[in-house]
Design a protein around this motif. Structure first.
Motif, PDB file in Angstrom:
ATOM      1  N   ALA A  75    -164.246  -9.807 -48.430  1.00  0.00           N
ATOM      2  CA  ALA A  75    -163.986 -10.709 -47.294  1.00  0.00           C
ATOM      3  C   ALA A  75    -163.182 -10.460 -46.195  1.00  0.00           C
ATOM      4  CB  ALA A  75    -163.097 -11.943 -48.049  1.00  0.00           C
ATOM      5  N   GLU A  76    -162.145  -9.252 -46.579  1.00  0.00           N
ATOM      6  CA  GLU A  76    -161.308  -9.036 -45.424  1.00  0.00           C
ATOM      7  C   GLU A  76    -162.278  -8.383 -44.322  1.00  0.00           C
ATOM      8  OE1 GLU A  76    -156.752  -8.357 -47.032  1.00  0.00           O
ATOM      9  OE2 GLU A  76    -158.516  -7.047 -47.706  1.00  0.00           O
ATOM     10  N   SER A  77    -163.083  -7.604 -44.861  1.00  0.00           N
ATOM     11  CA  SER A  77    -163.922  -6.653 -43.907  1.00  0.00           C
ATOM     12  C   SER A  77    -164.600  -7.778 -42.741  1.00  0.00           C
ATOM     13  CB  SER A  77    -164.718  -5.685 -44.702  1.00  0.00           C
ATOM     14  OG  SER A  77    -165.719  -5.192 -43.640  1.00  0.00           O
ATOM     15  N   MET A  78    -165.492  -8.713 -43.742  1.00  0.00           N
ATOM     16  CA  MET A  78    -166.046  -9.644 -42.851  1.00  0.00           C
ATOM     17  C   MET A  78    -165.208 -10.655 -42.035  1.00  0.00           C
ATOM     18  SD  MET A  78    -168.317 -10.926 -46.244  1.00  0.00           S
ATOM     19  CE  MET A  78    -169.367 -12.086 -45.710  1.00  0.00           C
ATOM     20  N   ALA A  79    -164.062 -10.765 -42.442  1.00  0.00           N
ATOM     21  CA  ALA A  79    -163.238 -11.515 -41.562  1.00  0.00           C
ATOM     22  C   ALA A  79    -162.871 -10.564 -40.230  1.00  0.00           C
ATOM     23  CB  ALA A  79    -162.045 -12.066 -42.137  1.00  0.00           C
ATOM     24  N   ASP A  80    -162.637  -9.466 -40.421  1.00  0.00           N
ATOM     25  CA  ASP A  80    -162.300  -8.486 -39.179  1.00  0.00           C
ATOM     26  C   ASP A  80    -163.316  -8.467 -38.408  1.00  0.00           C
ATOM     27  OD1 ASP A  80    -159.677  -7.983 -40.546  1.00  0.00           O
ATOM     28  OD2 ASP A  80    -160.480  -5.988 -41.278  1.00  0.00           O
ATOM     29  N   ASP A  81    -164.704  -8.303 -39.092  1.00  0.00           N
ATOM     30  CA  ASP A  81    -165.728  -8.383 -37.854  1.00  0.00           C
ATOM     31  C   ASP A  81    -165.771  -9.707 -37.257  1.00  0.00           C
ATOM     32  OD1 ASP A  81    -166.223  -5.939 -38.842  1.00  0.00           O
ATOM     33  OD2 ASP A  81    -167.783  -6.316 -40.106  1.00  0.00           O
ATOM     34  N   ALA A  82    -165.916 -10.785 -37.848  1.00  0.00           N
ATOM     35  CA  ALA A  82    -165.980 -11.881 -37.510  1.00  0.00           C
ATOM     36  C   ALA A  82    -164.861 -12.331 -36.268  1.00  0.00           C
ATOM     37  CB  ALA A  82    -165.921 -13.015 -38.322  1.00  0.00           C
ATOM     38  N   ALA A  83    -163.696 -11.922 -36.603  1.00  0.00           N
ATOM     39  CA  ALA A  83    -162.398 -12.173 -35.542  1.00  0.00           C
ATOM     40  C   ALA A  83    -162.746 -11.424 -34.423  1.00  0.00           C
ATOM     41  CB  ALA A  83    -161.085 -11.740 -36.271  1.00  0.00           C
ATOM     42  N   ALA A  84    -163.086 -10.207 -34.617  1.00  0.00           N
ATOM     43  CA  ALA A  84    -163.475  -9.301 -33.340  1.00  0.00           C
ATOM     44  C   ALA A  84    -164.331  -9.992 -32.289  1.00  0.00           C
ATOM     45  CB  ALA A  84    -163.902  -7.885 -33.816  1.00  0.00           C
ATOM     46  N   ALA A  85    -165.710 -10.548 -33.174  1.00  0.00           N
ATOM     47  CA  ALA A  85    -166.579 -10.865 -32.386  1.00  0.00           C
ATOM     48  C   ALA A  85    -166.099 -12.317 -31.595  1.00  0.00           C
ATOM     49  CB  ALA A  85    -167.718 -11.495 -33.158  1.00  0.00           C
ATOM     50  N   GLU A  86    -165.298 -13.066 -32.210  1.00  0.00           N
ATOM     51  CA  GLU A  86    -164.884 -14.125 -31.591  1.00  0.00           C
ATOM     52  C   GLU A  86    -163.912 -14.105 -30.425  1.00  0.00           C
ATOM     53  OE1 GLU A  86    -163.198 -17.465 -34.057  1.00  0.00           O
ATOM     54  OE2 GLU A  86    -164.840 -17.599 -35.385  1.00  0.00           O
ATOM     55  N   ALA A  87    -163.136 -13.033 -30.676  1.00  0.00           N
ATOM     56  CA  ALA A  87    -162.305 -12.468 -29.562  1.00  0.00           C
ATOM     57  C   ALA A  87    -163.051 -12.096 -28.468  1.00  0.00           C
ATOM     58  CB  ALA A  87    -161.444 -11.580 -29.896  1.00  0.00           C
ATOM     59  N   ARG A  88    -164.188 -11.392 -28.608  1.00  0.00           N
ATOM     60  CA  ARG A  88    -165.111 -11.131 -27.478  1.00  0.00           C
ATOM     61  C   ARG A  88    -165.625 -12.732 -26.906  1.00  0.00           C
ATOM     62  NH1 ARG A  88    -170.059  -7.398 -27.819  1.00  0.00           N
ATOM     63  NH2 ARG A  88    -169.973  -7.804 -25.420  1.00  0.00           N
ATOM     64  N   TRP A  89    -165.806 -13.486 -27.676  1.00  0.00           N
ATOM     65  CA  TRP A  89    -166.285 -14.711 -27.111  1.00  0.00           C
ATOM     66  C   TRP A  89    -165.359 -15.485 -26.260  1.00  0.00           C
ATOM     67  CZ3 TRP A  89    -170.883 -17.500 -27.116  1.00  0.00           C
ATOM     68  CH2 TRP A  89    -170.684 -18.960 -26.931  1.00  0.00           C
ATOM     69  N   ARG A  90    -164.003 -15.507 -26.953  1.00  0.00           N
ATOM     70  CA  ARG A  90    -163.203 -16.188 -26.043  1.00  0.00           C
ATOM     71  C   ARG A  90    -162.860 -15.387 -24.565  1.00  0.00           C
ATOM     72  NH1 ARG A  90    -160.583 -16.368 -31.199  1.00  0.00           N
ATOM     73  NH2 ARG A  90    -159.335 -14.528 -30.689  1.00  0.00           N
ATOM     74  N   GLU A  91    -163.009 -14.417 -24.451  1.00  0.00           N
ATOM     75  CA  GLU A  91    -162.998 -13.593 -23.332  1.00  0.00           C
ATOM     76  C   GLU A  91    -164.028 -14.022 -22.168  1.00  0.00           C
ATOM     77  OE1 GLU A  91    -163.338  -9.576 -23.999  1.00  0.00           O
ATOM     78  OE2 GLU A  91    -161.351  -9.426 -25.064  1.00  0.00           O
ATOM     79  N   GLY A  92    -164.829 -14.554 -22.733  1.00  0.00           N
ATOM     80  CA  GLY A  92    -166.139 -15.154 -21.765  1.00  0.00           C
ATOM     81  C   GLY A  92    -167.242 -14.202 -21.666  1.00  0.00           C
ATOM     82  N   LEU A  93    -168.198 -14.641 -21.953  1.00  0.00           N
ATOM     83  CA  LEU A  93    -169.493 -13.622 -22.069  1.00  0.00           C
ATOM     84  C   LEU A  93    -170.612 -14.429 -21.524  1.00  0.00           C
ATOM     85  CD1 LEU A  93    -169.521 -12.897 -25.948  1.00  0.00           C
ATOM     86  CD2 LEU A  93    -168.691 -11.418 -24.145  1.00  0.00           C
TER      87      LEU A  93
END
Length: 296
Positions: free
Chosen positions: A224-242
């Motif tokens: 679960a932590e590994s999945m959460a890390d990956d999702a958090a990184a993807a969301e951070a990219r989304w917030r930067e604007g894509l």
């Protein structure tokens, strides 16, 4: 981009098991479900989800809201009828047939239930945190039972209702990420020993049960932590604007035979090529394989 002030603790990624599993299964569906504003249009409701939702509602009322005197077959039948919805069914006749079939399923499940039994929790939210994530979820039922170690105390058992066609096994119970996280959350919130997980399969009136140990719970937590890390990184990219192309790269579709069951199949060309969208009532028919997570 890190918007935290210097010296502030790292913001925990908040997630449910469903959110984590959605990210693992298909990142495009995750983007459509959790990030896009406004959310892209979903397809029509699924009949098998309607069945599952109503059965869960009635069982939640039975165990969590009704007094013992109301926990009778007549009350269950009345509640099933008043709660029934026709969302996703082919026609009125199919809806009525499944209303009667579902009512019999619930009555069979409750036949030997002690009307005075009070679970420790019904539709109870449990949660716990790790160094990197805040994980939470809502449990169908938490039973408090005499401890099996002979100590004279009590222990908790996590109960999840299932209404899908496929019979379940102890392997299903033990391998479920959600059930393991519920164990950890129940321990944290209710301060009681808990290792037992049970999938109550109403169509066959059977229970698939398993007991976790610290090693198996640790494996699920690390997953679960590994999945959460990956999702958090993807969301951070989304917030930067894509750009649209960058969003498709960060949240790609993952086509499979299950794409026909996706709520967003009608707006996903790659998914449609892999598996055409299913009729909303297809999950009720024999011979169609549907995702276990969507089976209720």
């Amino acid at each position: 981009m890190n918007d935290m002030l210097p010296g502030m603790p790292t913001r925990l990624f908040v997630a449910t098991p469903t959110k984590l599993l959605t990210f693992a299964d298909c990142k495009r569906r995750y983007r459509y479900t959790y990030l896009e504003t406004p959310r892209p249009p979903k397809g029509p409701p699924w009949a098998h989800n309607t069945v599952g939702a109503i059965v869960h509602e009635v069982l939640a009322d039975f165990f969590g809201r009704w007094p013992a005197a109301r926990r009778t077959p007549d009350e269950v039948v009345a509640k099933m009828r008043s709660s029934w919805r026709s969302e996703g069914f082919r026609d009125e006749q199919q809806s009525l047939d499944w209303r009667d079939r579902s009512t019999e399923m619930v009555l069979g499940y409750l036949r030997d239930t002690d009307p005075y039994y009070e679970p420790r929790g019904v539709e109870r939210t449990v949660a716990f945190t790790t160094e990197r994530a805040s994980l939470r979820g809502r449990v169908d039922r938490i039973d408090e039972r005499p401890a099996r170690d002979g100590s004279g105390g009590t222990e908790l058992a996590i109960v999840d209702y299932k209404t899908g066609r496929r019979p379940l096994t102890a392997v299903d119970a033990r391998s479920s990420l959600a059930m393991a996280l519920y164990v950890l959350g129940a321990r944290r919130v209710l301060h009681k020993p808990c290792t037992r997980v049970e999938l109550h399969h109403l169509p066959t009136n059977t229970v698939a049960a398993a007991d976790h140990d610290e090693a198996s719970l640790g494996r699920h937590q690390r997953r679960a932590e590994s999945m959460a890390d990956d999702a958090a990184a993807a969301e951070a990219r989304w917030r930067e604007g894509l750009t649209p192309a960058e969003a498709d790269e960060a949240f790609p579709p993952e086509p499979s035979a299950l794409c026909g069951w996706c709520d967003f199949a009608r707006i996903c060309p790659q998914g449609r090529r892999e598996s055409p969208p299913r009729d909303p009532w297809s999950g009720l028919d024999e011979g169609n394989e549907l995702p276990i997570a969507d089976a209720g």
